[in-house]
Design an enzyme around this catalytic site. Structure first.
Site, mmCIF file in Angstrom:
data_model
loop_
_atom_site.group_PDB
_atom_site.id
_atom_site.type_symbol
_atom_site.label_atom_id
_atom_site.label_comp_id
_atom_site.label_asym_id
_atom_site.label_seq_id
_atom_site.Cartn_x
_atom_site.Cartn_y
_atom_site.Cartn_z
ATOM 1 N N HIS A 16 0.952 -1.051 -0.148
ATOM 2 C CA HIS A 16 0.018 0.043 0.008
ATOM 3 C C HIS A 16 0.999 1.420 -0.040
ATOM 4 O O HIS A 16 2.112 1.242 0.160
ATOM 5 C CB HIS A 16 -0.961 -0.064 1.155
ATOM 6 N N LYS A 71 -0.187 4.464 4.745
ATOM 7 C CA LYS A 71 -1.338 3.631 5.440
ATOM 8 C C LYS A 71 -1.006 3.317 6.953
ATOM 9 O O LYS A 71 0.419 3.205 7.177
ATOM 10 C CB LYS A 71 -1.335 2.407 4.490
#
Length: 242
Positions: free
Chosen positions: A131, A135
């Site tokens: 990600h 995140k």
């Protein structure tokens, strides 16, 4: 037209839901962020969606229960206590909780569960996710969702099977474990790979998200489906009719 109330309306997912809801036959009842009146939003919406933060979930569930309003929870990084609160709320109202609202991920989780069950103990299972650099939680909610599907397939629980901290001289891979690796960098929306490996061959099931709108569309679709359900705890599998 079904009205959707958004907890976490100023976040990335909240804004994406606002953008796609009219395309899917829904309207926005309003949004609620830190310090706003959760009870008022719960009363005026036909269904709620929560993409805020774990710390706010208890208050959002309480508001939904008080107003008898269904709620779809896409917030990740939840603890066992949060899941207990969700199960408790589901005794009174419809609750859909998922680590990922993508229709593709819902199907992937089903495929992972079936593959794990059919391939048997000779196949090792590894999950890799990547990600964007901002995140906050790891492994991702989606990786945990896929890990739970794999664990279910081999007849165990993810808490018993997961390995997330390989470093140093770890020795041979333990049988029956599910390895989980988290990568962070750049602006990656979300990549997830589930690898089944045995002597001489390997199967990889992969999902790549290129546009956050896929999650918003899935969230709206899930919310519209949830509005007509009886009290209970639901998953995206059920939204797809699986």
């Amino acid at each position: 037209m079904t009205s959707i109330g958004i907890f976490g309306s100023m976040g990335r997912m909240g804004q994406a839901i606002v953008a796609v809801a009219p395309q899917l036959g829904a309207q926005i009842a309003g949004g609620c962020d830190q310090g706003d009146d959760t009870a008022e939003l719960a009363r005026k919406a036909d269904v709620l969606v929560d993409f805020s933060a774990p710390a706010a979930l208890e208050a959002h569930l309480a508001a939904a229960r008080a107003a008898w309003t269904p709620i779809m929870i896409g917030t990740t990084g939840l603890s066992e206590r949060h899941h207990a609160l969700i199960t408790q709320a589901a005794g009174e109202i419809p609750v859909l909780q998922t680590g990922n609202t993508s229709m593709g991920i819902a199907l992937l989780a089903r495929l992972v569960r079936e593959a794990a069950a059919r391939l048997g103990p000779d196949w090792d299972i590894e999950i890799v996710e990547m990600h964007h650099r901002n995140k906050a939680d790891a492994p991702s909610g989606t990786a945990l969702m896929l890990g739970e599907a794999a664990a279910h397939g081999i007849g165990t629980t993810l808490s018993a099977a997961a390995v997330t901290d390989r470093a140093g001289l770890t020795g041979p891979r333990a049988d029956g474990t599910i390895g989980m690796a988290s990568l962070r960098g750049g602006s990656v929306v979300g990549d997830h790979s589930v690898v089944f490996a045995t002597a001489g061959e390997r199967i990889e099931l992969i999902h790549r998200a290129d546009d956050r709108a896929i999650f918003a569309r899935g969230a709206v679709r899930g919310a519209l489906w949830l509005k007509d359900q009886q009290p209970g705890r639901y998953t995206m599998d059920q939204v797809l009719g699986m």
